[in-house]
Design an enzyme around this catalytic site. Structure first.
Site, PDB file in Angstrom:
ATOM      1  N   HIS A  91       0.833  -1.198   0.000  1.00  0.00           N
ATOM      2  CA  HIS A  91       0.000   0.000   0.000  1.00  0.00           C
ATOM      3  C   HIS A  91       0.864   1.243   0.000  1.00  0.00           C
ATOM      4  CE1 HIS A  91      -3.471   2.545   0.914  1.00  0.00           C
ATOM      5  NE2 HIS A  91      -2.626   3.229   1.668  1.00  0.00           N
TER       6      HIS A  91
ATOM      7  N   ASP B 211     -14.710   4.315   8.360  1.00  0.00           N
ATOM      8  CA  ASP B 211     -13.635   5.163   7.828  1.00  0.00           C
ATOM      9  C   ASP B 211     -14.162   6.058   6.710  1.00  0.00           C
ATOM     10  OD1 ASP B 211     -10.850   6.029   7.289  1.00  0.00           O
ATOM     11  OD2 ASP B 211     -11.299   5.054   5.383  1.00  0.00           O
TER      12      ASP B 211
ATOM     13  N   ARG C 115     -13.617  14.425   8.223  1.00  0.00           N
ATOM     14  CA  ARG C 115     -12.302  15.035   8.470  1.00  0.00           C
ATOM     15  C   ARG C 115     -11.923  15.996   7.359  1.00  0.00           C
ATOM     16  NH1 ARG C 115      -8.851  10.081   8.337  1.00  0.00           N
ATOM     17  NH2 ARG C 115      -7.137  11.548   8.438  1.00  0.00           N
TER      18      ARG C 115
ATOM     19  N   SER D 270      -7.051   5.123   9.634  1.00  0.00           N
ATOM     20  CA  SER D 270      -7.848   5.135   8.406  1.00  0.00           C
ATOM     21  C   SER D 270      -7.246   4.171   7.373  1.00  0.00           C
ATOM     22  CB  SER D 270      -7.878   6.570   7.851  1.00  0.00           C
ATOM     23  OG  SER D 270      -8.340   6.601   6.543  1.00  0.00           O
TER      24      SER D 270
ATOM     25  N   LYS E 140      -8.616  -0.194   6.460  1.00  0.00           N
ATOM     26  CA  LYS E 140      -8.943  -0.765   5.150  1.00  0.00           C
ATOM     27  C   LYS E 140      -8.029  -1.942   4.829  1.00  0.00           C
ATOM     28  CE  LYS E 140      -8.879   3.503   3.921  1.00  0.00           C
ATOM     29  NZ  LYS E 140      -8.981   4.892   3.503  1.00  0.00           N
TER      30      LYS E 140
END
Ligand code: URA
Length: 440
Positions: free
Chosen positions: A82, A161, A168, A183, A187
């Protein structure tokens, strides 16, 4: 339990309990806690922070707020990579096929472009026919058959999220370390991989602008992953200048394909090689040195490129475009951005370069807008390069001249030319794992 008391406790710098965190995440997801109370709590967290335990509880609660991907039908070790987001970051298209061609199962859910950063799904969809929507059954079958699938989110992953991120975004509470770490990791945990390699970008085009903040974010995310039973590590890589040369969807696919075929820009390959080796090693394939050699071999043998082609074919795409990249449709308008002075390109504001690509049509101005697969730019001179008046610094591609005008202005605003040679540019700064931080 009352939301008011939870807000007051965090406002006064207290540590929240697991029960309090489960209470507000569950209540907010179900619509029982209003946005104004959640906003107040987000700001209290932003100002007061959270310790490692609170952050892990928050992540686990958000991950459990919706569907959790069940990858138990896939044999072997499931790896995920990621990136925290960057400009010209096409690493998934290179690293994922390398890892899959070396025996790691890649069952990956990716995202779309966000703000100035690009997204893997938009890039894949620039390949004619290539779909990023598979049913869960097709997804599992494809990973078992060919070792890799990269798709958009299936099911309702981490809905807490999704709601909290949108809140946010409009309450100036995005750039909070525990909120960003939880966050992203919520995921990743819901995505189901056994091993997670994080590419935490640092610099002017990244979420985290300083090395210190990027390392802190990486440490928080590694801790969350390990706390939740996932083998997790992170590399801190440079985003003070775009990665590689191409920025824009089909332009980046072309560059990724050429890199897997043995060409491509050297900085891109060095970062991808390090990411691939770290992912392979995390998944138990050998030492870092052994895994670097495996990554080299997967590239030089053509096996990783063939794996990308098989994935694209399995997802309905025409891999002929990857084999002969000249087949991609080109944007009708093109402009060279030329340098006005002699000197050194000492800095590029990479966020602005990403915004120039958005202005060309490569990204979304609003959530609803569509992307132009052929739009984007080629960066020909990067931070650290010597430049002479008249040199082509970049080439811009768009559907019309008005977009080129707008993007050229933004691009020029991103550049600093001066007489002093800058310090050498580094692309990989550090590695973070459960053993600590290693500066590279
Ligand atoms: N990416 C995410 O998914 N969440 C954040 O908070 C920041 C970046």
């Amino acid at each position: 339990m009352r939301m008011y008391d939870i807000i007051a406790a965090k406002r006064d710098g207290g540590k929240l309990t697991k029960e309090q965190i489960d209470f507000f995440i569950g209540g907010y997801t179900r619509g029982e806690i209003p946005d104004y109370q959640m906003s107040a709590l987000a700001m209290a967290i932003y100002l007061r922070g959270m310790d490692a335990e609170e952050t892990a509880w928050l992540t686990a609660a958000m991950a459990a707020s919706g569907d959790m991907a069940d990858l138990s039908g896939i044999e072997g070790v499931k790896g995920d990579k990621h990136s925290t987001g960057g400009v010209g970051d096409k690493t998934t298209l290179i690293v994922a096929p390398i890892a899959a061609s070396c025996g790691v199962k890649i069952a990956k859910m990716s995202g779309r472009g966000l703000g100035h950063t690009g997204g893997t799904l938009d890039k894949l969809e620039s390949i004619p026919g290539c779909s990023v929507s598979l049913t869960e059954q097709q997804f599992i079958r494809q990973v078992n058959d060919i070792g890799i699938a990269v798709i958009g989110q299936t099911g309702d992953l981490a809905p807490a999220d999704k709601k909290l991120y949108a809140l946010r975004d409009v309450t100036a509470t995005v750039s909070s370390l525990p909120l960003i770490a939880s966050s992203i990791m919520s995921k990743k945990l819901a995505g189901g991989a056994d091993c997670i390699l994080l590419d935490v970008k640092t610099g002017s085009g990244a979420f985290m602008k300083t090395l210190e903040d990027s390392i802190a974010l990486a440490k928080a995310m590694v801790e969350i992953g390990e706390h939740n039973g996932r083998h997790t590590a992170a590399l801190i890589t440079d985003m003070d200048t775009p990665l590689g040369c191409a920025v824009g969807n089909s332009l980046e696919v072309i560059e990724a394909a050429e890199t897997l075929k043995g060409g491509g820009p050297d900085d891109l390959w060095q970062v991808c090689r390090a990411l691939a080796a770290n992912l392979l090693s995390l998944c138990g394939k050998g030492t870092l040195d052994e895994c670097e050699a495996m990554a080299d071999e997967a590239r030089s043998s053509g096996r990783a490129f063939e794996t990308l082609c098989r994935m694209v074919r399995a997802q309905g795409g025409d891999d002929g475009f990857l084999r002969d990249t000249s087949r991609f449709v080109k944007a009708p308008c093109r402009r060279e951005v030329r340098c006005g002075a002699d000197g050194f390109l000492t800095a590029t504001d990479t966020e602005k370069i990403g915004l120039a690509a958005v202005a060309l049509g490569a990204g979304r101005e609003t959530k609803e807008s569509s992307v132009d697969p052929a739009a984007g730019l080629h960066v020909l001179k990067k931070a650290g390069d010597k430049v002479r008046s008249g040199d082509v610094l970049a080439v811009l591609y768009a559907a019309d001249e008005a977009k080129l005008d707008a993007a050229e202005e933004v691009y020029r605003g991103a550049l600093t030319v001066s007489q002093e040679p800058p310090a050498p540019v580094k692309r990989i700064f550090a590695r973070v794992d459960r053993g600590g931080v290693t500066m590279l």
